[in-house]
Design a protein around this motif. Sequence first.
Motif, mmCIF file in Angstrom:
data_model
loop_
_atom_site.group_PDB
_atom_site.id
_atom_site.type_symbol
_atom_site.label_atom_id
_atom_site.label_comp_id
_atom_site.label_asym_id
_atom_site.label_seq_id
_atom_site.Cartn_x
_atom_site.Cartn_y
_atom_site.Cartn_z
ATOM 1 N N SER A 77 0.818 -1.221 0.000
ATOM 2 C CA SER A 77 0.000 0.000 0.000
ATOM 3 C C SER A 77 0.853 1.273 0.000
ATOM 4 C CB SER A 77 -0.947 0.008 1.206
ATOM 5 O OG SER A 77 -0.201 -0.018 2.415
ATOM 6 N N GLY A 78 2.118 1.175 0.352
ATOM 7 C CA GLY A 78 2.993 2.337 0.390
ATOM 8 C C GLY A 78 3.845 2.526 -0.847
ATOM 9 N N CYS A 79 3.696 1.670 -1.840
ATOM 10 C CA CYS A 79 4.585 1.703 -3.003
ATOM 11 C C CYS A 79 4.547 3.046 -3.731
ATOM 12 C CB CYS A 79 4.253 0.558 -3.958
ATOM 13 S SG CYS A 79 5.492 0.353 -5.253
ATOM 14 N N LYS A 80 3.373 3.546 -4.045
ATOM 15 C CA LYS A 80 3.268 4.816 -4.774
ATOM 16 C C LYS A 80 3.881 5.953 -3.959
ATOM 17 C CE LYS A 80 -0.122 7.633 -7.316
ATOM 18 N NZ LYS A 80 0.782 8.689 -7.524
ATOM 19 N N GLU A 81 3.618 5.981 -2.676
ATOM 20 C CA GLU A 81 4.167 7.032 -1.814
ATOM 21 C C GLU A 81 5.701 6.960 -1.773
ATOM 22 O OE1 GLU A 81 3.432 8.818 2.681
ATOM 23 O OE2 GLU A 81 2.333 7.029 2.059
ATOM 24 N N ILE A 82 6.236 5.758 -1.753
ATOM 25 C CA ILE A 82 7.694 5.567 -1.761
ATOM 26 C C ILE A 82 8.307 6.082 -3.056
ATOM 27 C CG2 ILE A 82 9.476 3.771 -1.943
ATOM 28 C CD1 ILE A 82 7.915 2.272 0.272
ATOM 29 N N THR A 83 7.676 5.772 -4.188
ATOM 30 C CA THR A 83 8.233 6.231 -5.467
ATOM 31 C C THR A 83 8.181 7.755 -5.572
ATOM 32 O OG1 THR A 83 6.136 5.937 -6.670
ATOM 33 C CG2 THR A 83 7.690 4.075 -6.656
ATOM 34 N N GLU A 84 7.165 8.367 -5.002
ATOM 35 C CA GLU A 84 7.079 9.826 -4.993
ATOM 36 C C GLU A 84 8.157 10.423 -4.085
ATOM 37 O OE1 GLU A 84 3.000 10.443 -3.883
ATOM 38 O OE2 GLU A 84 2.270 9.929 -5.890
ATOM 39 N N LEU A 85 8.372 9.809 -2.928
ATOM 40 C CA LEU A 85 9.433 10.251 -2.018
ATOM 41 C C LEU A 85 10.786 10.154 -2.726
ATOM 42 C CD1 LEU A 85 9.820 9.306 1.704
ATOM 43 C CD2 LEU A 85 11.756 9.241 0.173
ATOM 44 N N PHE A 86 11.033 9.042 -3.396
ATOM 45 C CA PHE A 86 12.276 8.838 -4.136
ATOM 46 C C PHE A 86 12.478 9.943 -5.172
ATOM 47 C CE2 PHE A 86 14.073 7.136 -8.124
ATOM 48 C CZ PHE A 86 15.368 6.887 -7.712
ATOM 49 N N TYR A 87 11.483 10.173 -6.011
ATOM 50 C CA TYR A 87 11.589 11.185 -7.065
ATOM 51 C C TYR A 87 11.845 12.568 -6.463
ATOM 52 C CZ TYR A 87 10.584 14.162 -11.039
ATOM 53 O OH TYR A 87 10.693 15.095 -12.021
ATOM 54 N N ASN A 88 11.061 12.932 -5.479
ATOM 55 C CA ASN A 88 11.197 14.258 -4.875
ATOM 56 C C ASN A 88 12.544 14.446 -4.183
ATOM 57 O OD1 ASN A 88 8.686 15.119 -5.760
ATOM 58 N ND2 ASN A 88 7.649 14.323 -3.960
ATOM 59 N N THR A 89 13.038 13.408 -3.514
ATOM 60 C CA THR A 89 14.332 13.503 -2.843
ATOM 61 C C THR A 89 15.459 13.661 -3.865
ATOM 62 O OG1 THR A 89 13.520 12.181 -0.996
ATOM 63 C CG2 THR A 89 15.902 12.380 -1.207
ATOM 64 N N VAL A 90 15.413 12.871 -4.915
ATOM 65 C CA VAL A 90 16.441 12.980 -5.955
ATOM 66 C C VAL A 90 16.429 14.375 -6.568
ATOM 67 C CG1 VAL A 90 17.123 12.177 -8.262
ATOM 68 C CG2 VAL A 90 16.560 10.510 -6.472
ATOM 69 N N HIS A 91 15.242 14.888 -6.874
ATOM 70 C CA HIS A 91 15.150 16.157 -7.588
ATOM 71 C C HIS A 91 15.222 17.399 -6.692
ATOM 72 C CE1 HIS A 91 14.648 14.954 -11.793
ATOM 73 N NE2 HIS A 91 14.213 13.825 -11.270
ATOM 74 N N THR A 92 15.357 17.209 -5.383
ATOM 75 C CA THR A 92 15.543 18.367 -4.493
ATOM 76 C C THR A 92 16.833 18.235 -3.689
ATOM 77 O OG1 THR A 92 14.119 17.383 -2.799
ATOM 78 C CG2 THR A 92 13.091 18.947 -4.298
ATOM 79 N N VAL A 93 16.911 17.254 -2.808
ATOM 80 C CA VAL A 93 18.064 17.108 -1.916
ATOM 81 C C VAL A 93 19.339 16.813 -2.700
ATOM 82 C CG1 VAL A 93 19.048 15.753 -0.024
ATOM 83 C CG2 VAL A 93 16.616 16.352 -0.003
ATOM 84 N N ILE A 94 19.259 15.898 -3.619
ATOM 85 C CA ILE A 94 20.438 15.444 -4.357
ATOM 86 C C ILE A 94 20.777 16.390 -5.507
ATOM 87 C CG2 ILE A 94 21.347 13.485 -5.703
ATOM 88 C CD1 ILE A 94 19.578 11.689 -3.916
ATOM 89 N N ALA A 95 19.840 17.252 -5.869
ATOM 90 C CA ALA A 95 19.999 18.145 -7.023
ATOM 91 C C ALA A 95 21.193 19.081 -6.907
ATOM 92 C CB ALA A 95 18.718 18.953 -7.225
ATOM 93 N N LYS A 96 21.629 19.366 -5.683
ATOM 94 C CA LYS A 96 22.754 20.300 -5.527
ATOM 95 C C LYS A 96 24.070 19.724 -6.036
ATOM 96 C CE LYS A 96 23.796 18.858 -0.851
ATOM 97 N NZ LYS A 96 24.043 19.190 0.515
ATOM 98 N N ASP A 97 24.146 18.395 -6.185
ATOM 99 C CA ASP A 97 25.403 17.752 -6.564
ATOM 100 C C ASP A 97 25.419 17.140 -7.965
ATOM 101 O OD1 ASP A 97 26.766 18.208 -4.065
ATOM 102 O OD2 ASP A 97 25.427 16.706 -3.187
ATOM 103 N N TYR A 98 24.301 17.233 -8.690
ATOM 104 C CA TYR A 98 24.199 16.599 -10.004
ATOM 105 C C TYR A 98 23.510 17.525 -10.995
ATOM 106 C CZ TYR A 98 25.501 12.338 -7.556
ATOM 107 O OH TYR A 98 26.175 11.407 -6.818
#
Length: 132
Positions: free
Chosen positions: A9-30
């Motif tokens: 039941s958490g799969c969609k929420e996890i994929t959204e968390l993944f996408y958002n984290t990559v495109h915000t937190v990690i964005a400063k280094d890539y």
Amino acid sequence: MLVREYQISGCKEITELFYNTVHTVIAKDYTKEQLDVWATGQVDLEKWNQSLQEHYSIVVIESEVIVGFGDIDKTGYLGCLFVHTGYQGKGIATAICNQLEQAVQGDITTHVSITAKPFWKKEVIRLLRNSR
């Protein structure tokens, strides 16, 4: 903070968390191009669910929201460790690591982003101190 095993039941929420984290937190280094390859936004929920079910996968929940997740396979390969952008630096990644460490015997390996290297350096030091 509740740490529990992954549920479909958490799969969609996890994929959204993944996408958002990559495109915000990690964005400063890539670059944007690198981020778009890493997290395309085109999600195959069946593949994500299958992978999360095949591994020991856990989530951290705060106020009924998944704020972090991680997974590790039977060989000790830690494949994912992501924390919601609004919950960085609150001990969630460490809580996930603590739980995942207990799931395997032997060494743990992972590939880390540039952004995650400071966390992993601290985690290795913590592990070395605790193994004495």
